[in-house]
Design a protein around this motif. Structure first.
Motif, PDB file in Angstrom:
ATOM      1  N   CYS A  22       8.711  -4.250  11.264  1.00 19.69           N
ATOM      2  CA  CYS A  22       7.352  -4.668  10.950  1.00 19.69           C
ATOM      3  C   CYS A  22       6.449  -4.141  12.053  1.00 19.69           C
ATOM      4  O   CYS A  22       6.690  -4.407  13.235  1.00 19.69           O
ATOM      5  N   TYR A  37      10.041 -13.908   6.613  1.00 16.88           N
ATOM      6  CA  TYR A  37      10.260 -14.745   5.447  1.00 16.88           C
ATOM      7  C   TYR A  37      10.894 -13.883   4.356  1.00 16.88           C
ATOM      8  O   TYR A  37      10.840 -12.660   4.412  1.00 16.88           O
ATOM      9  N   ARG A  45       9.152 -18.894  -1.238  1.00 15.52           N
ATOM     10  CA  ARG A  45       9.291 -18.122  -0.020  1.00 15.52           C
ATOM     11  C   ARG A  45       9.906 -19.016   1.052  1.00 15.52           C
ATOM     12  O   ARG A  45       9.509 -20.171   1.221  1.00 15.52           O
ATOM     13  N   PHE A  94       9.186 -10.486   4.099  1.00 13.88           N
ATOM     14  CA  PHE A  94       7.826 -10.415   4.585  1.00 13.88           C
ATOM     15  C   PHE A  94       7.760 -10.700   6.082  1.00 13.88           C
ATOM     16  O   PHE A  94       8.416 -11.618   6.581  1.00 13.88           O
ATOM     17  N   CYS A  95       6.924  -9.965   6.746  1.00 14.78           N
ATOM     18  CA  CYS A  95       6.593 -10.208   8.138  1.00 14.78           C
ATOM     19  C   CYS A  95       5.382 -11.154   8.158  1.00 14.78           C
ATOM     20  O   CYS A  95       4.485 -11.036   7.312  1.00 14.78           O
ATOM     21  N   HIS A  96       5.341 -12.047   9.134  1.00 14.99           N
ATOM     22  CA  HIS A  96       4.277 -13.070   9.141  1.00 14.99           C
ATOM     23  C   HIS A  96       4.008 -13.562  10.550  1.00 14.99           C
ATOM     24  O   HIS A  96       4.901 -13.621  11.394  1.00 14.99           O
ATOM     25  N   HIS A  98       1.153 -16.751  12.318  1.00 21.12           N
ATOM     26  CA  HIS A  98       0.057 -17.693  12.135  1.00 21.12           C
ATOM     27  C   HIS A  98      -0.804 -17.686  13.390  1.00 21.12           C
ATOM     28  O   HIS A  98      -0.292 -17.862  14.501  1.00 21.12           O
ATOM     29  N   ASP A 105      -3.138 -17.220   8.393  1.00 19.90           N
ATOM     30  CA  ASP A 105      -1.817 -16.653   8.217  1.00 19.90           C
ATOM     31  C   ASP A 105      -1.948 -15.186   7.868  1.00 19.90           C
ATOM     32  O   ASP A 105      -2.761 -14.811   7.015  1.00 19.90           O
ATOM     33  N   TYR A 106      -1.134 -14.380   8.520  1.00 15.64           N
ATOM     34  CA  TYR A 106      -1.130 -12.943   8.266  1.00 15.64           C
ATOM     35  C   TYR A 106       0.222 -12.550   7.687  1.00 15.64           C
ATOM     36  O   TYR A 106       1.263 -12.900   8.243  1.00 15.64           O
ATOM     37  N   TRP A 107       0.169 -11.826   6.584  1.00 17.64           N
ATOM     38  CA  TRP A 107       1.380 -11.389   5.886  1.00 17.64           C
ATOM     39  C   TRP A 107       1.344  -9.886   5.645  1.00 17.64           C
ATOM     40  O   TRP A 107       0.289  -9.319   5.379  1.00 17.64           O
TER      41      TRP A 107
END
Length: 117
Positions: A22, A37, A45, A94-96, A98, A105-107
């Motif tokens: 990522c 995630y 998720r 998914f990369c995430h 907060h 939140d960034y996804w």
């Protein structure tokens, strides 16, 4: 605007390995814990792994001992090494992170991992 881009997914046989990456832009990457995630078809998720800013890690029980999360702050990247994969690991990953300051939140868009039996 921070953007996260995942890569490294693909099709692998049961027992195989994949390494997800990522990449983040922006200058705040090193200030936050980062997460991986995953979401399987028809399922919610779920959190797979987390790495703090001081590289402490935590894993879902289902992946402990098989997955390893790591980060390279200089390159603004986080990785997920996945070993001994099973069909149950099939999902979009998914990369995430907060951001507490703005409660955002960034996804990333996700990368597909498919494990065949």
């Amino acid at each position: 605007q921070v953007q996260l881009v995942e890569s490294g997914g693909g099709l692998v046989q049961s027992g195989g390995s994949l390494r997800l990456s990522c990449t983040a832009n922006g200058n705040i990457f090193s200030a936050y814990p980062m997460d991986w995630y995953r979401q399987a078809p028809g399922k919610q998720r779920e959190l797979v792994a987390r790495i703090t800013t001081d590289t402490k890690t935590d894993y879902a029980d289902s992946v402990k001992g098989r997955f390893t999360i790591s980060r390279d702050n200089a390159k603004k990247m986080v990785f997920l090494q996945m070993n001994n994969l099973t069909p149950a690991d099939t999902a979009v990953y998914f990369c995430h992170f907060h951001r507490d300051l703005t409660n955002q939140d960034y996804w990333g868009r996700g990368t597909q991992v498919t494990v065949s039996s």
